[in-house]
Design an enzyme around this catalytic site. Structure first.
Site, PDB file in Angstrom:
ATOM      1  CE  LYS A  69     -12.076 135.662  27.180  1.00 57.26           C
ATOM      2  NZ  LYS A  69     -11.014 135.734  28.339  1.00 57.26           N
ATOM      3  CB  ALA A 128      -5.156 142.078  22.881  1.00 64.54           C
ATOM      4  CB  CYS A 129      -2.653 143.728  27.861  1.00 66.34           C
ATOM      5  SG  CYS A 129      -3.783 145.191  27.508  1.00 66.34           S
ATOM      6  N   GLY A 130      -1.109 140.857  26.670  1.00 60.11           N
ATOM      7  CA  GLY A 130       0.322 140.165  26.949  1.00 60.11           C
ATOM      8  C   GLY A 130       0.115 139.250  28.143  1.00 60.11           C
ATOM      9  CB  THR A 151      -0.863 134.297  25.872  1.00 64.51           C
ATOM     10  OG1 THR A 151      -2.202 134.429  25.875  1.00 64.51           O
ATOM     11  CG2 THR A 151      -0.486 132.933  25.194  1.00 64.51           C
ATOM     12  CG  ASN A 152       3.555 137.683  24.733  1.00 64.05           C
ATOM     13  OD1 ASN A 152       3.010 136.598  24.150  1.00 64.05           O
ATOM     14  ND2 ASN A 152       3.687 138.801  24.461  1.00 64.05           N
ATOM     15  CG  ASP A 206      -8.358 134.010  29.114  1.00 67.72           C
ATOM     16  OD1 ASP A 206      -7.876 135.244  28.865  1.00 67.72           O
ATOM     17  OD2 ASP A 206      -9.397 133.774  28.456  1.00 67.72           O
ATOM     18  CG  ASN A 232      -9.319 139.237  18.070  1.00 65.73           C
ATOM     19  OD1 ASN A 232      -8.315 139.076  19.180  1.00 65.73           O
ATOM     20  ND2 ASN A 232     -10.426 138.884  18.238  1.00 65.73           N
ATOM     21  N   GLY A 281      11.037 138.547  28.404  1.00 72.21           N
ATOM     22  CA  GLY A 281      11.673 137.861  29.395  1.00 72.21           C
ATOM     23  C   GLY A 281      12.188 138.644  30.528  1.00 72.21           C
ATOM     24  CG  ASN A 297       7.923 141.849  31.517  1.00 75.15           C
ATOM     25  OD1 ASN A 297       8.533 142.952  31.482  1.00 75.15           O
ATOM     26  ND2 ASN A 297       7.051 141.626  30.646  1.00 75.15           N
TER      27      ASN A 297
HETATM   28  C1  OXD Z   1     -10.125 137.770  25.515  1.00 71.82           C
HETATM   29  C2  OXD Z   1      -9.759 136.474  25.086  1.00 71.82           C
HETATM   30  O1  OXD Z   1     -10.775 138.429  24.626  1.00 71.82           O
HETATM   31  O2  OXD Z   1      -8.970 135.778  26.339  1.00 71.82           O
HETATM   32  O3  OXD Z   1      -9.993 138.323  26.623  1.00 71.82           O
HETATM   33  O4  OXD Z   1      -9.883 135.892  24.240  1.00 71.82           O
HETATM   34 MN    MN Z   2      -9.084 136.762  27.982  1.00 68.26          MN
END
Ligand code: OXD
Ligand code: MN
Length: 593
Positions: free
Chosen positions: A219, A262-264, A266-267, A286, A375, A503, A505
């Site tokens: 980040k 944390a809104c998906g 990675t999914n 990310d 988290n 899936g 989506n």
């Molecule tokens: C975030 C992360 O917090 O990717 O956005 O860890």
């Molecule tokens: Mn992130």
């Protein structure tokens, strides 16, 4: 050891004098180095090998050190206005003097690691070199996975190459002969500082050993510092996943999507399409660095080399490819240790009757408390993802066709809209909002506007960042990606999810691709172009008509009710708020009237 780069050697010795470590170690990025660090942490009681997952370890952090600390994160430039109203600011000399007092002798009893790393493939013209100095072997092993660490980075740096200085300390010196003895080292919250000096390409982090606070390539460098560089140099550093979607005819589409933490993301990045004949491959989950290529199109690379994913909620249902990726060679932090030597978390899709929770206490589900921290994370190499795109490391990047914004909204926002044009898309990105998640320690409350999912990550005035987006659109012209906004999280009045997600989506992504090809229809609504029921491929979903209508409906009154708050939000940027943004709000008001 030292390097050929005098600037680097001088900096390392200057930091050594200030932090007073017992020894200095230059990292070479090798497997034996990784194993050595893990060995040290097993000995000091911080790492637990997982019998069920080869080469994998579980760590437990301190309860004060479980997520990014946004209240303790600073953008420290000379002029407060350049940081803007959404960042904490302190005058650089003042912040440095506070932090120097903290850094003084802070590495006593520890080794100071010098970690040369590349964000992006080593030697790629888009890549940037960073050097992190840290007193945490946990940081070293995580950096091995998340970035490209090695002596080859020093070779590319050469005698007079430029690098971003990243200084990190857990802020817990040890007295003679003392060991961490199973206690996660960090400083109390009021001594934690995550500071960025964008005018000097420098990051100073103190007091936290966790995630984005400590793995400074992610980040801090790849978003906060890189966003400033990107504006200066005319490119984009965004909080976006990157994926390749191939349709049954073999046409490839590249999508970059920004959702708050944390809104998906990675999914979605590892999506398994449920519609026949479509294939999805992951390039990043990310961060995207994007530059206009020689053909005029926007080309994206993933500057990272691994995934630092949120574990709770990750299951074979939500993200089978992540579950496959983390079978081995993975670092887990703040999950439950099961009795048979595995890791577990809430909504993993398998039960756990008994184990040791993230705080190190005996745990059963009957306790009524979560076993894993919400988290809790896994750190795993991108190469272990079964659907990693064969071109994920192409130094030239992939050409982006589609941008997606979104957030977690249980009401108001429909399943998908397409922007009328680039400027309207920038408005959609700028007004993105979400209900808070566990990725930030100190963010509570109802809905927060999170423009472009960059609220905690933009290293300069967010109003100027919007101007940069408008200007990138002008520069890209007809080559600019088309912009969409999605919401997978809409619920009925009685709390039932309206959309199956995961899936499925892919059905929404298919509509987007068909819009690009000019094949799919859309209706004009006051908030954007939207598919009708017949424009979306819903075959085999068995959704009832009223749920579909609700998902695809626009309640103008509810949208209009949010306008005053949006106006207040954007007017907070004062003279930095672009007039083109104001024009978009006026247009929106007129369409809703
Ligand atoms: C975030 C992360 O917090 O990717 O956005 O860890
Ligand atoms: Mn992130």
């Amino acid at each position: 050891m030292s390097s050929k780069n005098m600037k680097l050697n001088d900096w390392v010795s200057e930091i050594g004098k200030m932090c007073e470590p017992d020894s200095v170690y230059w990292c070479d990025g090798s497997k034996s180095e990784y194993d050595k660090m893990i060995g040290l942490m097993i000995d000091s009681g911080l790492a637990t090998p997982l019998k069920k997952r080869p080469g994998s370890y579980l760590f437990r952090s301190d309860p004060s050190d479980v997520a990014r600390v946004e209240d303790r994160t600073y953008i420290s430039c000379r002029n407060k206005e350049d940081a803007g109203p959404t960042n904490n600011w302190m005058e650089p000399d003042k912040l440095k003097s506070i932090m120097k007092d903290l850094y003084k002798g802070c590495m006593k009893g520890r080794t100071m690691f010098v970690i040369p790393f590349s964000m992006g493939p080593v030697g790629s013209p888009i890549a940037k070199i960073g050097v992190e100095i840290s007193d945490s072997p946990y940081v070293v092993v995580n950096m091995h996975i998340m970035t490209r660490v090695g002596t080859n980075v020093l070779d590319v740096l050469g005698k007079d190459g430029e690098f971003i200085k990243c200084l990190h300390s857990v802020g817990k010196p040890l007295s003679h002969g003392e060991s961490d003895n199973g206690v996660w080292p960090c400083a109390p919250i009021e001594k934690k500082f995550i500071s960025h000096f964008p005018e000097e390409d420098t990051i100073w982090s103190y007091g936290s050993g966790y995630g984005g606070n400590a793995l400074l390539g992610k980040k801090c460098l790849a978003l906060r510092i890189a966003s400033v560089m990107a504006r200066r140099e005319g490119w984009m550093a965004e909080h976006m996943l990157i994926l390749r979607l191939t349709n049954p005819a073999g046409r490839k589409f590249h999508i970059a999507a920004a959702f708050p933490s944390a809104c998906g993301k990675t999914n979605l990045a590892m999506l398994r399409p449920t519609i026949p004949g479509w294939k999805c491959e992951c390039i990043g989950d990310d961060i995207a660095w994007m530059k206009q290529g020689p053909d005029g199109r926007l080309r994206a690379i993933n500057p990272e080399a691994g995934f630092f994913g949120v574990a709770p909620g990750t299951s074979y249902k939500s993200n089978p490819m992540a579950m496959e990726s983390i079978k081995e060679n993975t670092i887990f932090t703040n999950g439950v240790l099961t009795d048979d030597g595995d890791v577990w978390w809430e909504d993993m899709g398998v039960p756990c009757a008994h184990g040791i929770d993230w705080k190190g206490r005996e745990w059963t589900p009957e306790k009524g408390e979560k076993g894993a921290h919400p988290n809790a994370r896994f750190t795993t190499p991108a190469t272990q993802c079964p659907v990693v795109c064969p071109d994920w490391e192409d130094p030239a990047g992939v050409p982006i066709d589609i941008f997606i914004f979104g957030g977690r909204r249980t009401s108001v926002v429909p399943l998908v809209i397409q922007s009328f044009d680039w400027d309207h898309g920038v408005y959609l990105g700028a007004t993105s909002a979400s209900e808070p998640t566990a990725a930030a320690f100190d963010v509570k409350g109802k809905i927060r506007r999170d423009p472009f999912a960059m609220l905690p990550f933009c290293g300069y005035n967010m109003g100027d960042y919007w101007t940069h987006w408008f200007e990138m659109g002008d520069k890209l012209g007809d080559n600019a990606p088309k912009i969409f906004y999605v919401n997978w999280f809409r619920k009925t009045a009685d709390g039932k999810w309206l959309w199956p997600g995961f899936g499925d989506n892919s059905r929404v992504l298919k509509w987007m691709c068909e819009r690009i090809e000019g094949k799919a229809g859309a209706d004009k609504t006051p908030v954007g172009m939207m598919p009708s029921k017949n424009d979306l491929d819903l075959e085999g979903l068995n959704m009832n008509d009223s749920d579909i209508s609700e998902l695809l409906s626009v309640d103008s009154a509810k949208w209009a009710a949010e306008i005053p708050e949006i106006e207040e939000f954007i007017s907070g940027f004062g003279r930095h708020m672009p007039t083109r943004m104001k024009a978009q709000v006026e247009k929106m008001k007129a369409r809703l009237a």
